[in-house]
Design an enzyme around this catalytic site. Structure first.
Site, mmCIF file in Angstrom:
data_model
loop_
_atom_site.group_PDB
_atom_site.id
_atom_site.type_symbol
_atom_site.label_atom_id
_atom_site.label_comp_id
_atom_site.label_asym_id
_atom_site.label_seq_id
_atom_site.Cartn_x
_atom_site.Cartn_y
_atom_site.Cartn_z
ATOM 1 N N GLY A 475 0.823 -1.194 0.000
ATOM 2 C CA GLY A 475 0.000 0.000 0.000
ATOM 3 C C GLY A 475 0.856 1.242 0.000
ATOM 4 C CB CYS A 476 -0.090 4.798 0.296
ATOM 5 S SG CYS A 476 -1.177 4.743 1.741
ATOM 6 C CG PHE A 477 0.856 3.800 5.290
ATOM 7 C CD1 PHE A 477 0.814 2.780 6.227
ATOM 8 C CD2 PHE A 477 -0.328 4.404 4.927
ATOM 9 C CE1 PHE A 477 -0.374 2.370 6.781
ATOM 10 C CE2 PHE A 477 -1.529 4.001 5.489
ATOM 11 C CZ PHE A 477 -1.544 2.983 6.418
ATOM 12 N N GLY A 478 2.656 0.903 3.643
ATOM 13 C CA GLY A 478 3.012 -0.370 4.245
ATOM 14 C C GLY A 478 2.791 -1.512 3.295
ATOM 15 C CE LYS A 502 -4.920 -3.069 5.725
ATOM 16 N NZ LYS A 502 -5.725 -1.838 5.560
ATOM 17 C CG ASP A 611 -10.389 5.322 -2.955
ATOM 18 O OD1 ASP A 611 -10.894 5.512 -4.080
ATOM 19 O OD2 ASP A 611 -9.265 4.833 -2.791
#
EC number: 2.7.10.1
Length: 801
Positions: A475-478, A502, A611
């Protein structure tokens, strides 16, 4: 003739704003007629309108009884909302009427197709003069227009938050009756100049704009005139753009309270938040004689929290009745949204009844005097001892040298809160953790495990009971990996359960950690539901942060549908193999129904997704739809809407106009996205929405009222639901509760063995008819529709095959 009560409705042809003088060439008139009982389906109400009038037709039952979902049709063909045709559940408006608008209009029950009322509409060349008497005989008191309620027009500057409704009024009179027109910034203002249109109430001398956005800012002038003169009034509108920030609590609230035993007490907490806030009232309690846990965080009990039918106003007040000494203590008002959390605390002191106080007054005064002298003397001794101790321990002064270096074992920290939403009000376990998180300055975390997070007993899982497996995605940060966890299933604690974990990447920043923790806390607060990805546990101690969530074996909904298309499609996932299973109409309707149920639950918890798309819906082994990523803290002001996602799709194609152009996010903007998701479901595995349409062209087409055409495998009823979700005015879109009810009815009447004819050529989805999904076009009628819908389906309301 006697009309059965079950079919009796009122049908209204509305004709408003008529004057005794013919309107000027720029004036738009809304014609109204008196309410009459609705005719039987075989009867027609004859109505005439002038060219350029605004036509309004209404159909509603007596006493406000509901008629169920309705659709409007003209000459037997369903009507679709546009910038000129406004379609509501029981009302139809046609702006700037012309000869083409003449015909037979009917209001029908959407599922049964039962006709509720008929109108025969005739459009003439001459503008309407209304129902007033002939004004040829001029009265003695003829004169120029004048204001009738000038005291209501003093407020010339109006500042409102985005998404509110604004009304400007200019009540006037004169003889002959004057006409009214509106200007924006000195230019003529019409409904087509604004997304969502406007409402002109000529009889009320008013202009109404629903769901205002920052682009509606400006000067609005009403011009009232007749042949003897004219007057005008200018209002200034400022629309305040909503900015993302955590809730703001009014200073001084809640306030400390002192109450007599047996009396009633109220705590008040005023919350200001653009994003929808969650409000909870907490009471600090003791567990085993301690008010705080081993990590220093307080133990609390949740006294009041949001329910399905509670309002924010109700949650801002905590009422305690017939208080006892056990009610004394500290109370906290906790407010959170998708950005962060805020809290204020107050104390309650409970005093004995008046007669008990009188008995102890005399003794109390003597003891109070002695105690005060003792306290002063004790404090003096403490101060002297502290000064002597500091001088003995202070090191000798040195000359100038290198500055002292202080080792910092933790980053500078911000406060965050951990909630458990479904715990018992009487539980003595720690329900809220007010922990410390890293600051938002953004340094790289060399070792995330050095950042200590408080353990939450309900969710904490030992790392020894977790076995990490293969990666599932990034994902965007992980990143997300598959894992086996022991102890997740409370009934069979020794059985391993497959979960998704996650975690942060190696180069994560403290901002990334804050985002992951915020997502975890939001999932705790929202609670569990069958159709959302639920939190299962977390590893916060002795290593990096792991967040355990439900595992969806069949991936996201888009790829799930794509893998089940018949072979031979140009855009199929793998044209060389047969689909895993063939889908029926009922399968696809079930997908939509489950997503609607999940969104209905999130809306009841006041969570705005922002989203919603097929890529963010996951599918389990048992084909259960689960909405994902609803807890992400998205910075909607810094988001790059033109940046493609990892799968090459532009998020703008799922966004409502008010979110796209003005960044106003509400539950109704999620409804728009749900309509696009419906289009994805009934275009299984096809291209992205608006295929081949450049973004710049898409903006233009949306502003002009264009919408995507009906997919080949979609029924008329389902397409009508899509179009309702894509209404330009957010308040006119259905709620998720209504969508669940509509899809439930369709699901009930849909056969289980109706297979879809998905073997449609790709040209069906590409405006230019090219062979590849990468073809571009400026947009043709094959993708967008701006005209009337095709004829309706059979009367049973079920999907067609």
């Amino acid at each position: 003739m006697v009309v059965p009560a079950c079919v009796l409705v009122f049908c209204v042809a509305v004709v408003a704003g008529a004057t005794s003088e013919p309107p000027g060439p720029e004036q738009r008139v809304v014609r109204r007629a008196a309410e009459v009982p609705g005719p039987e389906p075989s009867q027609q109400e004859q109505v005439a309108f002038g060219s350029g009038d605004t036509v309004e037709l209404s159909c509603h039952p007596p006493g406000g009884a509901p008629t169920g979902p309705t659709v409007w049709a003209k000459d037997g063909t369903g009507l679709v909302a546009s910038h000129r045709i406004l379609v509501g559940p029981q009302r139809l408006q046609v702006l700037n009427a012309s000869h083409e608008d003449a015909g037979v209009y009917s209001c029908q029950h959407r599922l049964t197709r039962r006709v509720l009322c008929h109108f025969s509409v005739r459009v003439t060349d001459a503008p309407s003069s209304g129902d007033d008497e002939d004004g040829e005989d001029v009265a003695e008191d003829t004169g120029a227009p004048y204001w009738t309620r000038p005291e209501r027009m003093d407020k010339k500057l109006l500042a409102v938050p985005a998404a509110n409704t604004v009304r400007f009024r200019c009540p006037a009179a004169g003889n002959p009756t004057p006409s009214i027109s509106w200007l924006k910034n000195g230019k003529e203002f019409r409904g087509e100049h604004r997304i969502g249109g406007i409402k002109l109430r000529h009889q009320q001398w008013s202009l109404v704009m629903e769901s205002v956005v920052p682009s509606d800012r400006g000067n609005y002038t009403c011009v009232v005139e007749n042949k003897f003169g004219s007057i005008r009034q200018t209002y200034t509108l400022d629309v305040l753009e909503r900015s993302p920030h955590r809730p703001i609590l009014q200073a001084g609230l809640p306030a400390n309270q002192t109450a007599i035993l047996g009396s009633d007490v109220e705590f008040h907490c005023k919350v200001y938040s653009d994003a929808q806030p969650h409000i909870q009232w907490l009471k600090h309690v003791e567990v085993n004689g301690s008010k705080v846990g081993p990590d220093g965080t307080p133990y609390v009990t949740v006294l009041k929290t949001a329910g399905a039918n509670t309002t924010d106003k109700e949650l801002e007040v905590l009422s305690l009745h017939n208080v006892t000494f056990e009610d004394a203590g500290e109370y906290t008002c906790l407010a959170g949204n998708s950005i962060g959390f805020s809290h204020h605390s107050a104390w309650l002191v409970v005093l004995p009844a008046e007669e008990e106080l009188m008995e102890t007054d005399e003794a109390g005064s003597v003891y109070a005097g002695v105690l005060s002298y003792g306290v002063v003397f004790f404090l003096f001794i403490l101060v002297v001892a502290a000064v002597i101790l500091c001088r003995l321990r202070s090191p000798p002064k040195k000359g100038l040298g290198s500055p002292t270096v202080h080792k910092v074992s933790r980053f500078p920290l911000k406060r965050q809160v951990s909630l458990e939403s479904n715990s018992s009000m009487n539980s003595n376990t720690p329900l809220v953790r007010i922990a410390r998180l890293s600051s938002g300055e953004g340094p790289v975390l060399a070792n995330v495990s050095e950042l200590e997070l408080p353990a939450d007993p309900k969710w904490e899982l030992s790392r020894t009971r977790l076995t990490l497996g293969k990666p599932l995605g990034e994902g965007c940060f992980g990143q997300v990996v598959m894992a086996e966890a022991i102890g997740i299933d409370k009934d069979r604690t020794a059985k391993p359960v497959t979960v998704a974990v996650k975690m942060l990447k190696d180069d994560a920043t403290d901002k990334d950690l804050s985002d992951l923790v915020s997502e975890m806390e939001m999932m705790k607060m929202i609670g569990k539901h069958k159709n959302i990805i639920n939190l299962l546990g977390a590893c916060t101690q002795g290593g990096p942060l792991y967040v355990l969530v439900e595992y969806a074996a069949k991936g996201n909904l888009r790829e799930f549908l794509r893998a089940r298309r018949p072979p031979g499609m140009d855009y199929s996932f793998d044209a060389c193999r047969l689909p895993e299973e063939q889908l029926t109409c009922k399968d696809l309707v079930s997908c939509a129904y489950q997503v609607a149920r999940g969104m209905e639950y999130l809306a009841s918890q006041k969570c705005i997704h922002r989203d919603l798309a097929a890529r963010n819906v996951l599918v389990t082994e048992d084909n259960v739809m689960k909405i994902a990523d609803f807890g992400l803290a998205r910075d909607v002001h810094n988001l790059d809407y033109y940046k493609k996602t990892t799968n090459g799709r532009l998020p703008v194609k799922w966004m409502a106009p008010e979110a796209l152009f003005d960044r106003v996010y509400t539950h109704q903007s999620d409804v728009w996205s749900f309509g696009v998701l419906l289009w994805e479901i009934f275009t299984p595995g096809g291209p992205s929405p608006y295929p081949g349409i450049p973004v710049e062209e898409l903006f233009k087409l949306l502003k002009e009222g264009h919408r995507m055409d009906k997919p080949a495998s979609c029924t008329h009823d389902l397409y009508m639901i899509m179009r309702e979700c894509w209404h330009a005015v957010p308040s006119q879109r259905p709620t998720f509760k209504q969508l669940v009810e509509d899809l439930d009815r369709i699901l009930t009447v849909t056969s289980t063995d109706e297979y879809l004819d998905l073997s449609v050529p790709f040209e069906q989805y590409s405006p230019g008819g090219q062979d590849t999904p990468s073809s571009s076009s400026s947009g043709d009628d094959s993708v967008f529709t701006h005209d009337l819908l095709p004829p309706g389906p059979p009367s049973n309301g079920g999907p067609r095959t």
